[in-house]
Design a protein around this motif. Structure first.
Motif, PDB file in Angstrom:
ATOM      1  N   LEU A 196       5.918   6.409   9.067  1.00 57.14           N
ATOM      2  CA  LEU A 196       4.454   6.438   9.170  1.00 57.14           C
ATOM      3  C   LEU A 196       4.010   7.016  10.507  1.00 57.14           C
ATOM      4  N   SER A 197       4.738   6.727  11.581  1.00 54.87           N
ATOM      5  CA  SER A 197       4.416   7.300  12.890  1.00 54.87           C
ATOM      6  C   SER A 197       4.519   8.821  12.847  1.00 54.87           C
ATOM      7  N   THR A 215       9.928  15.077   6.395  1.00 57.80           N
ATOM      8  CA  THR A 215      11.005  15.999   6.760  1.00 57.80           C
ATOM      9  C   THR A 215      11.487  16.750   5.534  1.00 57.80           C
ATOM     10  N   PRO A 216      11.585  18.041   5.623  1.00 50.65           N
ATOM     11  CA  PRO A 216      11.255  18.910   6.752  1.00 50.65           C
ATOM     12  C   PRO A 216       9.818  19.436   6.722  1.00 50.65           C
ATOM     13  N   PRO A 234       0.845  -1.194   0.000  1.00 47.88           N
ATOM     14  CA  PRO A 234       0.000   0.000   0.000  1.00 47.88           C
ATOM     15  C   PRO A 234       0.882   1.245   0.000  1.00 47.88           C
ATOM     16  N   THR A 235       0.322   2.348  -0.434  1.00 48.59           N
ATOM     17  CA  THR A 235       1.066   3.601  -0.394  1.00 48.59           C
ATOM     18  C   THR A 235       1.240   4.033   1.062  1.00 48.59           C
ATOM     19  N   HIS A 236       2.132   4.981   1.282  1.00 45.54           N
ATOM     20  CA  HIS A 236       2.301   5.512   2.637  1.00 45.54           C
ATOM     21  C   HIS A 236       1.029   6.211   3.105  1.00 45.54           C
ATOM     22  N   ASP A 245      12.377   8.405   5.527  1.00 43.51           N
ATOM     23  CA  ASP A 245      11.378   9.241   4.872  1.00 43.51           C
ATOM     24  C   ASP A 245      11.480   9.098   3.357  1.00 43.51           C
ATOM     25  N   ALA A 246      11.481   7.857   2.900  1.00 36.41           N
ATOM     26  CA  ALA A 246      11.557   7.583   1.471  1.00 36.41           C
ATOM     27  C   ALA A 246      10.170   7.673   0.863  1.00 36.41           C
ATOM     28  N   GLY A 247      10.117   8.099  -0.350  1.00 36.10           N
ATOM     29  CA  GLY A 247       8.843   8.182  -1.035  1.00 36.10           C
ATOM     30  C   GLY A 247       8.801   7.281  -2.242  1.00 36.10           C
TER      31      GLY A 247
END
Length: 176
Positions: free
Chosen positions: A110-111, A148-149, A63-65, A131-133
């Motif tokens: 995710l948190s 971030t940020p 699933p996506t983030h 924080d990878a997309g």
């Protein structure tokens, strides 16, 4: 909303007493709650109810983030609805008004994402949050929002980020 959870969860809790603060602990990418059982057991021994969801997906079918963050918010609703029910899965031991979010790697990200959008968490603890997309194939920033940020000012609760910085490169394949 009081409905059942559609995601499997593992719950670690003190064996008696309560209510105790709740920690929603989210696993890393391609890992599972069983990989963090010792964390849940240790936290329970210190007086926390630890809810560990098993997020769905695999390397090429995750699933996506955004979808995963929405799943975590639905779990917060479930915790709110079931915390004080002595016959429910939390056995009346959870204090939903005292809530921390924690996670490793993707679970840490995710948190942070949930804490930037939801007022219920009282603290966030990220273990090597990544924080990878876009996952392995890239993706739309709407589905994989960066924390971030951009979203850090929206996180107004105590925050711990635990990680290391000695291998800042993934060696050409994957994240650091």
């Amino acid at each position: 909303n009081g409905e059942s959870v559609s995601q499997p969860v593992t719950i670690h809790a003190p064996t008696s007493g309560g209510p105790y603060p709740v920690i929603l602990f989210t696993h890393g990418f391609q890992l599972s709650p069983s990989d963090y059982a010792s964390y849940g057991e240790h936290l329970a021994s210190w007086g926390y109810v630890v809810v560990m969801p098993a997020l769905p997906g695999s390397l090429f079918n995750a699933p996506t983030h955004r979808e995963s963050a929405d799943t975590l918010k639905a779990l917060l609703d479930w915790i709110d609805a079931h915390a004080s029910d002595p016959s429910g899965p939390l056995k009346g031991r959870a204090d939903a008004s005292t809530l921390g979010l924690a996670g490793h790697s993707m679970g840490g990200k995710l948190s942070l994402l949930v804490a930037s959008e939801d007022s219920r968490p009282d603290a966030v603890f990220g273990v090597d949050p990544v924080d990878a997309g876009g996952g392995p194939m890239g993706g739309d920033p709407i589905d994989y929002p960066s924390v971030t940020p951009e979203r850090m000012p929206q996180i107004t609760v105590p925050l711990v980020l635990l990680g290391e910085t000695l291998n800042g490169s993934g060696g050409g394949f994957g994240q650091a």
